[in-house]
Write a protein that holds these residues in place. Structure first.
Motif, PDB file in Angstrom:
ATOM      1  N   LEU A  13      97.056  53.824   8.739  1.00  0.00           N
ATOM      2  CA  LEU A  13      97.354  52.474   9.197  1.00  0.00           C
ATOM      3  C   LEU A  13      97.110  52.395  10.692  1.00  0.00           C
ATOM      4  O   LEU A  13      97.391  53.339  11.431  1.00  0.00           O
ATOM      5  CB  LEU A  13      98.814  52.103   8.910  1.00  0.00           C
ATOM      6  CG  LEU A  13      99.271  52.067   7.456  1.00  0.00           C
ATOM      7  CD1 LEU A  13     100.779  51.828   7.392  1.00  0.00           C
ATOM      8  CD2 LEU A  13      98.530  50.986   6.682  1.00  0.00           C
ATOM      9  N   SER A  14      96.584  51.264  11.133  1.00  0.00           N
ATOM     10  CA  SER A  14      96.422  51.004  12.556  1.00  0.00           C
ATOM     11  C   SER A  14      96.577  49.504  12.756  1.00  0.00           C
ATOM     12  O   SER A  14      96.903  48.765  11.813  1.00  0.00           O
ATOM     13  CB  SER A  14      95.057  51.500  13.049  1.00  0.00           C
ATOM     14  OG  SER A  14      94.949  51.355  14.453  1.00  0.00           O
ATOM     15  N   GLU A  15      96.351  49.049  13.973  1.00  0.00           N
ATOM     16  CA  GLU A  15      96.409  47.615  14.227  1.00  0.00           C
ATOM     17  C   GLU A  15      95.730  47.305  15.550  1.00  0.00           C
ATOM     18  O   GLU A  15      95.654  48.153  16.444  1.00  0.00           O
ATOM     19  CB  GLU A  15      97.853  47.109  14.267  1.00  0.00           C
ATOM     20  CG  GLU A  15      98.658  47.609  15.444  1.00  0.00           C
ATOM     21  CD  GLU A  15     100.069  47.035  15.490  1.00  0.00           C
ATOM     22  OE1 GLU A  15     100.350  46.081  14.736  1.00  0.00           O
ATOM     23  OE2 GLU A  15     100.884  47.537  16.281  1.00  0.00           O
TER      24      GLU A  15
ATOM     25  N   PHE B  74      85.683  58.527   9.221  1.00  0.00           N
ATOM     26  CA  PHE B  74      86.683  59.361   8.554  1.00  0.00           C
ATOM     27  C   PHE B  74      87.100  58.803   7.192  1.00  0.00           C
ATOM     28  O   PHE B  74      87.783  59.487   6.435  1.00  0.00           O
ATOM     29  CB  PHE B  74      87.948  59.476   9.419  1.00  0.00           C
ATOM     30  CG  PHE B  74      87.717  60.090  10.765  1.00  0.00           C
ATOM     31  CD1 PHE B  74      87.645  61.466  10.916  1.00  0.00           C
ATOM     32  CD2 PHE B  74      87.571  59.294  11.894  1.00  0.00           C
ATOM     33  CE1 PHE B  74      87.443  62.033  12.162  1.00  0.00           C
ATOM     34  CE2 PHE B  74      87.368  59.849  13.145  1.00  0.00           C
ATOM     35  CZ  PHE B  74      87.296  61.227  13.284  1.00  0.00           C
ATOM     36  N   CYS B  75      86.729  57.552   6.892  1.00  0.00           N
ATOM     37  CA  CYS B  75      87.336  56.843   5.767  1.00  0.00           C
ATOM     38  C   CYS B  75      86.348  56.525   4.649  1.00  0.00           C
ATOM     39  O   CYS B  75      85.181  56.215   4.904  1.00  0.00           O
ATOM     40  CB  CYS B  75      87.970  55.538   6.252  1.00  0.00           C
ATOM     41  SG  CYS B  75      89.378  55.780   7.357  1.00  0.00           S
ATOM     42  N   ASP B  76      86.837  56.570   3.412  1.00  0.00           N
ATOM     43  CA  ASP B  76      86.099  56.063   2.258  1.00  0.00           C
ATOM     44  C   ASP B  76      86.218  54.552   2.178  1.00  0.00           C
ATOM     45  O   ASP B  76      85.279  53.859   1.787  1.00  0.00           O
ATOM     46  CB  ASP B  76      86.642  56.683   0.962  1.00  0.00           C
ATOM     47  CG  ASP B  76      85.978  58.007   0.645  1.00  0.00           C
ATOM     48  OD1 ASP B  76      84.847  58.225   1.111  1.00  0.00           O
ATOM     49  OD2 ASP B  76      86.602  58.827  -0.051  1.00  0.00           O
ATOM     50  N   SER B  77      87.394  54.045   2.506  1.00  0.00           N
ATOM     51  CA  SER B  77      87.621  52.599   2.519  1.00  0.00           C
ATOM     52  C   SER B  77      88.393  52.242   3.776  1.00  0.00           C
ATOM     53  O   SER B  77      89.261  52.997   4.222  1.00  0.00           O
ATOM     54  CB  SER B  77      88.393  52.153   1.272  1.00  0.00           C
ATOM     55  OG  SER B  77      89.676  52.748   1.231  1.00  0.00           O
ATOM     56  N   LEU B  78      88.064  51.089   4.339  1.00  0.00           N
ATOM     57  CA  LEU B  78      88.689  50.659   5.586  1.00  0.00           C
ATOM     58  C   LEU B  78      88.562  49.148   5.680  1.00  0.00           C
ATOM     59  O   LEU B  78      87.472  48.602   5.497  1.00  0.00           O
ATOM     60  CB  LEU B  78      87.998  51.322   6.782  1.00  0.00           C
ATOM     61  CG  LEU B  78      88.571  51.065   8.171  1.00  0.00           C
ATOM     62  CD1 LEU B  78      89.970  51.656   8.299  1.00  0.00           C
ATOM     63  CD2 LEU B  78      87.653  51.655   9.248  1.00  0.00           C
ATOM     64  N   ARG B  79      89.665  48.481   5.942  1.00  0.00           N
ATOM     65  CA  ARG B  79      89.587  47.024   6.030  1.00  0.00           C
ATOM     66  C   ARG B  79      90.621  46.498   7.021  1.00  0.00           C
ATOM     67  O   ARG B  79      91.668  47.114   7.255  1.00  0.00           O
ATOM     68  CB  ARG B  79      89.801  46.382   4.664  1.00  0.00           C
ATOM     69  CG  ARG B  79      91.175  46.572   4.061  1.00  0.00           C
ATOM     70  CD  ARG B  79      91.232  46.035   2.642  1.00  0.00           C
ATOM     71  NE  ARG B  79      92.566  46.153   2.064  1.00  0.00           N
ATOM     72  CZ  ARG B  79      93.494  45.211   2.138  1.00  0.00           C
ATOM     73  NH1 ARG B  79      93.225  44.080   2.779  1.00  0.00           N
ATOM     74  NH2 ARG B  79      94.680  45.373   1.588  1.00  0.00           N
ATOM     75  N   SER B  80      90.299  45.362   7.582  1.00  0.00           N
ATOM     76  CA  SER B  80      91.213  44.660   8.481  1.00  0.00           C
ATOM     77  C   SER B  80      91.527  43.300   7.887  1.00  0.00           C
ATOM     78  O   SER B  80      90.774  42.779   7.057  1.00  0.00           O
ATOM     79  CB  SER B  80      90.580  44.489   9.865  1.00  0.00           C
ATOM     80  OG  SER B  80      89.404  43.694   9.778  1.00  0.00           O
ATOM     81  N   ALA B  81      92.632  42.722   8.301  1.00  0.00           N
ATOM     82  CA  ALA B  81      92.969  41.373   7.858  1.00  0.00           C
ATOM     83  C   ALA B  81      91.869  40.412   8.310  1.00  0.00           C
ATOM     84  O   ALA B  81      91.308  40.571   9.401  1.00  0.00           O
ATOM     85  CB  ALA B  81      94.314  40.959   8.437  1.00  0.00           C
TER      86      ALA B  81
ATOM     87  N   GLN C  30      97.747  39.728  16.504  1.00  0.00           N
ATOM     88  CA  GLN C  30      97.786  41.016  15.809  1.00  0.00           C
ATOM     89  C   GLN C  30      96.908  40.989  14.561  1.00  0.00           C
ATOM     90  O   GLN C  30      96.905  40.014  13.808  1.00  0.00           O
ATOM     91  CB  GLN C  30      99.225  41.345  15.394  1.00  0.00           C
ATOM     92  CG  GLN C  30      99.377  42.634  14.597  1.00  0.00           C
ATOM     93  CD  GLN C  30     100.726  42.719  13.903  1.00  0.00           C
ATOM     94  OE1 GLN C  30     101.173  41.749  13.294  1.00  0.00           O
ATOM     95  NE2 GLN C  30     101.382  43.860  14.004  1.00  0.00           N
ATOM     96  N   THR C  31      96.161  42.078  14.341  1.00  0.00           N
ATOM     97  CA  THR C  31      95.398  42.262  13.111  1.00  0.00           C
ATOM     98  C   THR C  31      95.710  43.634  12.522  1.00  0.00           C
ATOM     99  O   THR C  31      95.353  44.657  13.116  1.00  0.00           O
ATOM    100  CB  THR C  31      93.882  42.155  13.359  1.00  0.00           C
ATOM    101  OG1 THR C  31      93.560  40.837  13.803  1.00  0.00           O
ATOM    102  CG2 THR C  31      93.100  42.451  12.080  1.00  0.00           C
ATOM    103  N   PRO C  32      96.377  43.690  11.362  1.00  0.00           N
ATOM    104  CA  PRO C  32      96.631  44.980  10.709  1.00  0.00           C
ATOM    105  C   PRO C  32      95.335  45.577  10.155  1.00  0.00           C
ATOM    106  O   PRO C  32      94.437  44.854   9.716  1.00  0.00           O
ATOM    107  CB  PRO C  32      97.593  44.620   9.569  1.00  0.00           C
ATOM    108  CG  PRO C  32      98.141  43.276   9.921  1.00  0.00           C
ATOM    109  CD  PRO C  32      97.048  42.583  10.676  1.00  0.00           C
ATOM    110  N   ILE C  33      95.264  46.912  10.164  1.00  0.00           N
ATOM    111  CA  ILE C  33      94.093  47.645   9.666  1.00  0.00           C
ATOM    112  C   ILE C  33      94.598  48.796   8.800  1.00  0.00           C
ATOM    113  O   ILE C  33      95.538  49.496   9.187  1.00  0.00           O
ATOM    114  CB  ILE C  33      93.241  48.183  10.831  1.00  0.00           C
ATOM    115  CG1 ILE C  33      92.669  47.013  11.647  1.00  0.00           C
ATOM    116  CG2 ILE C  33      92.114  49.080  10.328  1.00  0.00           C
ATOM    117  CD1 ILE C  33      92.040  47.423  12.959  1.00  0.00           C
TER     118      ILE C  33
END
Length: 496
Positions: A319-321, A359-366, A381-384
């Motif tokens: 998780l990131s943001e 590093f990721c197979d799947s990755l998405r942001s709002a 803010q945008t969660p990732i």
């Protein structure tokens, strides 16, 4: 005593501890790890050892104390690193620190996961996966089967060399530390004691400290401390700030950079008795939705209450943001519609996605930024979230992400170079990664915002603002002042 007698005594002590808790030794294999800040990447298998014991009912002082005593007796002839974890009463993490305030070493208090606090320093490690892995390789962990894994805590400076000058002595470019005593609390609580020296400690003294800690955990912390007086004694004036912003805008117009996050600081003189634990208590009351953190080095405390998560890793989940774009309450509509604020925010989202993508197979942001409301201001803010392709150590993810454009700029190297060469005072650990990791490579790091350094009766308080081509110096100055009030208000405690 001969070696055979010592070994026999150790075996008997371990057998008694096993009978007491029905101990079953287990081994956990941690994932292949990769590098961190200032290091190359490398792979190794990290192993930690633990012991599980069955425990029923509420935590018992006598049972936990006896298990700790048996573990120390069993270690007497061993000499290996040892961490003993026992159930403990549920309390606020600050309760541990108030047992021995002068021995405080860390505080980690996020809004939605386990909080931790620490007394003393059992060992200090380099902030890289290999050093931490080798440490846990040589460490035996005796613990309740449901106890959390041991953690090391720390962080790094904003840039190499940023914490080598006063007032940042003792912090350096980066470190991770294991407290001598660590308290972890969520729905349940545990207390750990770590021994990393070749000689065993005085068991009687350890048990005396244990009793004092247990007393403190069962004692209410009390009310928020009363206000104290503070006085600003040094800070950059508006004219200096405006000149700095104009210089950045010229660099942007020349095409050298797209954005630079400029920071400023003020120094305040504290009234006698304005201690770091009181400041942290006020931050808890003022910013319950933020992560409170503190790292003590000698007589200095770096602390704050940050709203920004850099990275959290649990297994393969990350998780990131993006948190960029700020304004005062009542101005949300303007900020969300502002092309300047949205462009600044978009740069941060894109940078995080680029950094985590490999590093990721799947990755998405709002799809759209949301409004993050804090007591003193508003953020965009945008969660990732993503799923790792393979188990990658959280420290490798920190290295890939820091500094994001939310605290550095775009392009990163040019922006950081400008910051290091032009800002009046080195940032130290301000706006840098601070957090924890364990033997599995899991962990969580935040961006150390709304923060400052307390030392020798003074506090250095920092805040920054993202400068774009159309930034207004007065508006950006007002934004930094608003951000500084988060810690300044906690320093004097009068609610301002």
């Amino acid at each position: 005593m001969c070696r055979a007698d010592a070994d026999g005594r150790a075996r008997r002590a371990r057998s008694e501890a096993a009978d007491l808790w029905r101990v079953q030794l287990v081994r956990r294999r941690a994932p292949r790890s990769r590098g961190f800040i200032g290091t190359g990447s490398g792979g190794r298998i990290v192993r930690s050892q633990s012991a599980a014991f069955a425990f029923e009912g509420a935590p018992s002082r006598d049972a936990s104390r006896r298990f700790l005593e048996q573990a120390l007796d069993g270690r007497a002839a061993q000499g290996a690193h040892l961490i003993v974890t026992v159930p403990a009463p549920v309390a606020r993490p600050d309760a541990l620190l108030r047992a021995f305030p002068r021995e405080a070493s860390i505080l980690w208090d996020p809004p939605q996961s386990a909080a931790c606090s620490g007394l003393g320093v059992a060992t200090t490690l380099a902030p890289d996966a290999q050093s931490i892995g080798e440490f846990f390789d040589g460490t035996e962990h005796l613990a309740h089967e449901s106890s959390p894994a041991p953690r090391v805590f720390g962080g790094a400076s904003f840039a190499p060399g940023a914490a080598r000058q006063p007032p940042w002595e003792g912090f350096g470019d980066g470190l991770m530390l294991l407290p001598t005593w660590t308290y972890q609390v969520n729905e349940r609580a545990s207390l750990s004691f770590a021994v990393c020296e070749s000689e065993s400690p005085d068991a009687r003294r350890v048990l005396e400290v244990f009793d004092a800690i247990w007393d403190s955990l069962e004692r209410p912390i009390g009310v928020i401390p009363p206000p104290v007086s503070v006085r600003r004694i040094d800070e950059a004036d508006r004219h200096t700030w405006s000149r700095q912003v104009d210089e950045i805008r010229r660099e942007i117009k020349k095409g050298s950079v797209d954005k630079i996050v400029a920071a400023r600081h003020c120094v305040v003189e504290l009234e006698t008795g304005a201690g770091s634990l009181d400041v942290l208590k006020r931050l808890e009351g003022r910013f319950p939705g933020c992560t409170r953190f503190a790292i003590w080095r000698g007589d200095a405390a770096f602390l704050g209450a940050t709203p920004e998560l850099l990275i959290s890793r649990s297994g393969l989940s990350v998780l990131s943001e993006a948190l960029a774009g700020s304004t005062a309450h009542g101005d949300a509509a303007r900020m969300m519609a502002s092309s300047k604020e949205r462009e600044e925010h978009k740069l941060v989202v894109q940078a995080i996605l680029r950094a985590l993508g490999p590093f990721c197979d799947s990755l998405r942001s709002a799809p759209e930024p949301r409004l993050r409301e804090l007591p003193n201001l508003l953020h965009m803010q945008t969660p990732i979230e993503g799923r790792l392709r393979e188990p990658t150590h959280v420290l490798a993810l920190v290295e890939a992400l820091h500094p994001t454009p939310a605290v550095g700029g775009v392009p990163t190297r040019e922006a950081v170079q400008w910051i290091v060469e032009r800002e009046a005072l080195g940032r130290g650990w301000y706006s840098a990664p601070v957090g924890w990791t364990d033997a599995e490579g899991d962990g969580e790091f935040v961006v150390a915002l709304r923060s400052g350094l307390l030392r020798d009766g003074k506090a250095w308080v920092y805040a920054g603002a993202g400068i774009m081509a159309d930034s207004d110096p007065d508006a950006e100055y007002a934004e930094t002042e608003l951000k500084m009030q988060a810690l300044l208000g906690a320093l004097h405690g009068d609610g301002r």
